[in-house]
Design a protein around this motif. Sequence first.
Motif, PDB file in Angstrom:
ATOM      1  N   LEU A   1       2.242 -17.605  16.825  1.00 35.00           N
ATOM      2  CA  LEU A   1       3.349 -16.659  17.033  1.00 35.00           C
ATOM      3  C   LEU A   1       4.385 -17.204  18.007  1.00 35.00           C
ATOM      4  O   LEU A   1       5.589 -17.027  17.803  1.00 35.00           O
ATOM      5  N   ALA A   2       3.928 -17.895  19.049  1.00 34.11           N
ATOM      6  CA  ALA A   2       4.867 -18.487  20.012  1.00 34.11           C
ATOM      7  C   ALA A   2       5.708 -19.568  19.337  1.00 34.11           C
ATOM      8  O   ALA A   2       6.931 -19.647  19.551  1.00 34.11           O
ATOM      9  N   ALA A   3       5.087 -20.393  18.497  1.00 34.38           N
ATOM     10  CA  ALA A   3       5.835 -21.433  17.777  1.00 34.38           C
ATOM     11  C   ALA A   3       6.829 -20.803  16.809  1.00 34.38           C
ATOM     12  O   ALA A   3       7.969 -21.262  16.679  1.00 34.38           O
ATOM     13  N   TYR A   4       6.411 -19.731  16.143  1.00 33.40           N
ATOM     14  CA  TYR A   4       7.301 -19.018  15.215  1.00 33.40           C
ATOM     15  C   TYR A   4       8.513 -18.462  15.971  1.00 33.40           C
ATOM     16  O   TYR A   4       9.655 -18.645  15.545  1.00 33.40           O
ATOM     17  N   GLU A   5       8.276 -17.801  17.099  1.00 33.72           N
ATOM     18  CA  GLU A   5       9.371 -17.222  17.887  1.00 33.72           C
ATOM     19  C   GLU A   5      10.287 -18.312  18.426  1.00 33.72           C
ATOM     20  O   GLU A   5      11.504 -18.154  18.458  1.00 33.72           O
ATOM     21  N   SER A   6       9.716 -19.431  18.816  1.00 38.59           N
ATOM     22  CA  SER A   6      10.510 -20.544  19.320  1.00 38.59           C
ATOM     23  C   SER A   6      11.432 -21.098  18.235  1.00 38.59           C
ATOM     24  O   SER A   6      12.609 -21.358  18.486  1.00 38.59           O
ATOM     25  N   GLU A   7      10.889 -21.243  17.022  1.00 35.97           N
ATOM     26  CA  GLU A   7      11.721 -21.723  15.912  1.00 35.97           C
ATOM     27  C   GLU A   7      12.816 -20.736  15.564  1.00 35.97           C
ATOM     28  O   GLU A   7      13.940 -21.143  15.244  1.00 35.97           O
ATOM     29  N   ARG A   8      12.510 -19.452  15.616  1.00 39.75           N
ATOM     30  CA  ARG A   8      13.526 -18.416  15.308  1.00 39.75           C
ATOM     31  C   ARG A   8      14.650 -18.417  16.316  1.00 39.75           C
ATOM     32  O   ARG A   8      15.787 -18.110  15.993  1.00 39.75           O
TER      33      ARG A   8
ATOM     34  N   VAL B   1       9.210 -10.316   7.542  1.00 43.75           N
ATOM     35  CA  VAL B   1       8.522 -11.238   8.438  1.00 43.75           C
ATOM     36  C   VAL B   1       7.663 -10.495   9.451  1.00 43.75           C
ATOM     37  O   VAL B   1       7.837  -9.291   9.681  1.00 43.75           O
ATOM     38  N   VAL B   2       6.726 -11.256  10.029  1.00 46.74           N
ATOM     39  CA  VAL B   2       5.789 -10.717  11.012  1.00 46.74           C
ATOM     40  C   VAL B   2       6.539  -9.853  12.032  1.00 46.74           C
ATOM     41  O   VAL B   2       7.630 -10.198  12.466  1.00 46.74           O
ATOM     42  N   GLY B   3       5.963  -8.714  12.342  1.00 40.90           N
ATOM     43  CA  GLY B   3       6.582  -7.768  13.266  1.00 40.90           C
ATOM     44  C   GLY B   3       7.209  -6.587  12.554  1.00 40.90           C
ATOM     45  O   GLY B   3       7.347  -5.517  13.142  1.00 40.90           O
ATOM     46  N   GLU B   4       7.587  -6.758  11.281  1.00 43.55           N
ATOM     47  CA  GLU B   4       8.157  -5.637  10.531  1.00 43.55           C
ATOM     48  C   GLU B   4       7.024  -4.685  10.157  1.00 43.55           C
ATOM     49  O   GLU B   4       6.005  -5.105   9.602  1.00 43.55           O
ATOM     50  N   PRO B   5       7.168  -3.379  10.477  1.00 44.17           N
ATOM     51  CA  PRO B   5       6.066  -2.420  10.318  1.00 44.17           C
ATOM     52  C   PRO B   5       5.419  -2.392   8.936  1.00 44.17           C
ATOM     53  O   PRO B   5       4.207  -2.211   8.834  1.00 44.17           O
ATOM     54  N   VAL B   6       6.176  -2.603   7.861  1.00 44.15           N
ATOM     55  CA  VAL B   6       5.614  -2.531   6.509  1.00 44.15           C
ATOM     56  C   VAL B   6       4.504  -3.569   6.295  1.00 44.15           C
ATOM     57  O   VAL B   6       3.623  -3.360   5.460  1.00 44.15           O
ATOM     58  N   LEU B   7       4.512  -4.640   7.064  1.00 40.78           N
ATOM     59  CA  LEU B   7       3.476  -5.677   6.922  1.00 40.78           C
ATOM     60  C   LEU B   7       2.196  -5.351   7.670  1.00 40.78           C
ATOM     61  O   LEU B   7       1.169  -5.992   7.448  1.00 40.78           O
ATOM     62  N   HIS B   8       2.253  -4.382   8.556  1.00 34.74           N
ATOM     63  CA  HIS B   8       1.138  -4.155   9.474  1.00 34.74           C
ATOM     64  C   HIS B   8       0.427  -2.825   9.248  1.00 34.74           C
ATOM     65  O   HIS B   8      -0.251  -2.339  10.148  1.00 34.74           O
ATOM     66  N   ARG B   9       0.591  -2.264   8.060  1.00 34.89           N
ATOM     67  CA  ARG B   9      -0.161  -1.045   7.726  1.00 34.89           C
ATOM     68  C   ARG B   9      -0.559  -1.116   6.251  1.00 34.89           C
ATOM     69  O   ARG B   9       0.120  -1.760   5.444  1.00 34.89           O
ATOM     70  N   PRO B  10      -1.667  -0.456   5.906  1.00 34.04           N
ATOM     71  CA  PRO B  10      -2.127  -0.496   4.511  1.00 34.04           C
ATOM     72  C   PRO B  10      -1.091   0.076   3.549  1.00 34.04           C
ATOM     73  O   PRO B  10      -0.367   1.023   3.869  1.00 34.04           O
ATOM     74  N   CYS B  11      -1.032  -0.518   2.369  1.00 35.01           N
ATOM     75  CA  CYS B  11      -0.100  -0.075   1.332  1.00 35.01           C
ATOM     76  C   CYS B  11      -0.718   1.056   0.511  1.00 35.01           C
ATOM     77  O   CYS B  11      -1.926   1.259   0.507  1.00 35.01           O
ATOM     78  N   GLU B  12       0.145   1.767  -0.204  1.00 31.19           N
ATOM     79  CA  GLU B  12      -0.270   2.906  -1.026  1.00 31.19           C
ATOM     80  C   GLU B  12      -0.620   2.442  -2.437  1.00 31.19           C
ATOM     81  O   GLU B  12      -0.022   1.498  -2.957  1.00 31.19           O
ATOM     82  N   ASP B  13      -1.565   3.139  -3.062  1.00 24.71           N
ATOM     83  CA  ASP B  13      -1.910   2.845  -4.454  1.00 24.71           C
ATOM     84  C   ASP B  13      -0.723   3.122  -5.361  1.00 24.71           C
ATOM     85  O   ASP B  13       0.040   4.068  -5.139  1.00 24.71           O
ATOM     86  N   VAL B  14      -0.597   2.302  -6.389  1.00 31.10           N
ATOM     87  CA  VAL B  14       0.388   2.537  -7.449  1.00 31.10           C
ATOM     88  C   VAL B  14      -0.173   3.648  -8.328  1.00 31.10           C
ATOM     89  O   VAL B  14      -1.339   3.611  -8.719  1.00 31.10           O
ATOM     90  N   THR B  15       0.661   4.644  -8.655  1.00 27.28           N
ATOM     91  CA  THR B  15       0.221   5.746  -9.514  1.00 27.28           C
ATOM     92  C   THR B  15       0.990   5.803 -10.824  1.00 27.28           C
ATOM     93  O   THR B  15       0.546   6.469 -11.755  1.00 27.28           O
ATOM     94  N   ALA B  16       2.127   5.113 -10.895  1.00 25.79           N
ATOM     95  CA  ALA B  16       2.939   5.125 -12.124  1.00 25.79           C
ATOM     96  C   ALA B  16       3.125   3.702 -12.645  1.00 25.79           C
ATOM     97  O   ALA B  16       3.675   2.847 -11.951  1.00 25.79           O
ATOM     98  N   PHE B  17       2.652   3.465 -13.852  1.00 26.17           N
ATOM     99  CA  PHE B  17       2.802   2.165 -14.507  1.00 26.17           C
ATOM    100  C   PHE B  17       3.984   2.282 -15.460  1.00 26.17           C
ATOM    101  O   PHE B  17       3.828   2.506 -16.652  1.00 26.17           O
ATOM    102  N   ASP B  18       5.174   2.156 -14.879  1.00 28.53           N
ATOM    103  CA  ASP B  18       6.400   2.448 -15.614  1.00 28.53           C
ATOM    104  C   ASP B  18       7.410   1.313 -15.468  1.00 28.53           C
ATOM    105  O   ASP B  18       7.087   0.244 -14.943  1.00 28.53           O
ATOM    106  N   GLU B  19       8.630   1.552 -15.933  1.00 25.24           N
ATOM    107  CA  GLU B  19       9.669   0.534 -15.859  1.00 25.24           C
ATOM    108  C   GLU B  19       9.987   0.161 -14.417  1.00 25.24           C
ATOM    109  O   GLU B  19      10.286  -1.006 -14.121  1.00 25.24           O
ATOM    110  N   GLU B  20       9.906   1.113 -13.502  1.00 27.57           N
ATOM    111  CA  GLU B  20      10.170   0.825 -12.089  1.00 27.57           C
ATOM    112  C   GLU B  20       9.165  -0.205 -11.554  1.00 27.57           C
ATOM    113  O   GLU B  20       9.527  -1.126 -10.818  1.00 27.57           O
TER     114      GLU B  20
END
Length: 182
Positions: free
Chosen positions: A168-175, A14-33
């Motif tokens: 964001l205020a409405a989201y925080e209020s609901e949480r 959810v919003v605020g978690e660092p993984v959502l707020h930075r660019p992602c890395e390119d996929v380099t392996a097209f494998d089972e994972e």
Amino acid sequence: MEASGEGTARPITVVGEPVLHRPCEDVTAFDEELAVLVADMFASMYAAEGVGLAANQIGVPLRVFVYDCPDETEEYRRGVVVNPTLVLPGHGERNLDEYDEGCLSVPGQRANLARPDRAVVHGFDVTGAPITVEGTGLLARCLQHETDHLDGMLYIDRLPRERRQQVLAAYESERAQPSTAE
């Protein structure tokens, strides 16, 4: 190699978690994972009742998204795009569609947001084969929304500052509300 199995639904970040707020890395392996990740992404998207999901929405900082949503003709389209590149119509060819947009990573909130009514994404499927997805209507919005996620941006980042703060205020209020579930 199709995404194997049914997949396992993972928690949505959810919003605020660092993984959502930075660019992602390119996929380099097209494998089972990668195939397992894609299966888990579909399972997570369906469990959360979404129409699209980016890998960072389940905590994985890779440039992958899945979708299952209708285009402007109401035909449902389903797929995965790895390492997407978004192409939008030029300013003279662009028609904006204002729509009440939401996001699984900002649960319970929606806001009107204008986006081009057509979009094209170039990328790869889960096997590494090149693909192009052309979208209109909700599918065009989904392609743009999910690519934004992979660039570290949420739809609320495109809103005017005051409207973003309201959402964001409405989201925080609901949480903050105590759960009524037993």
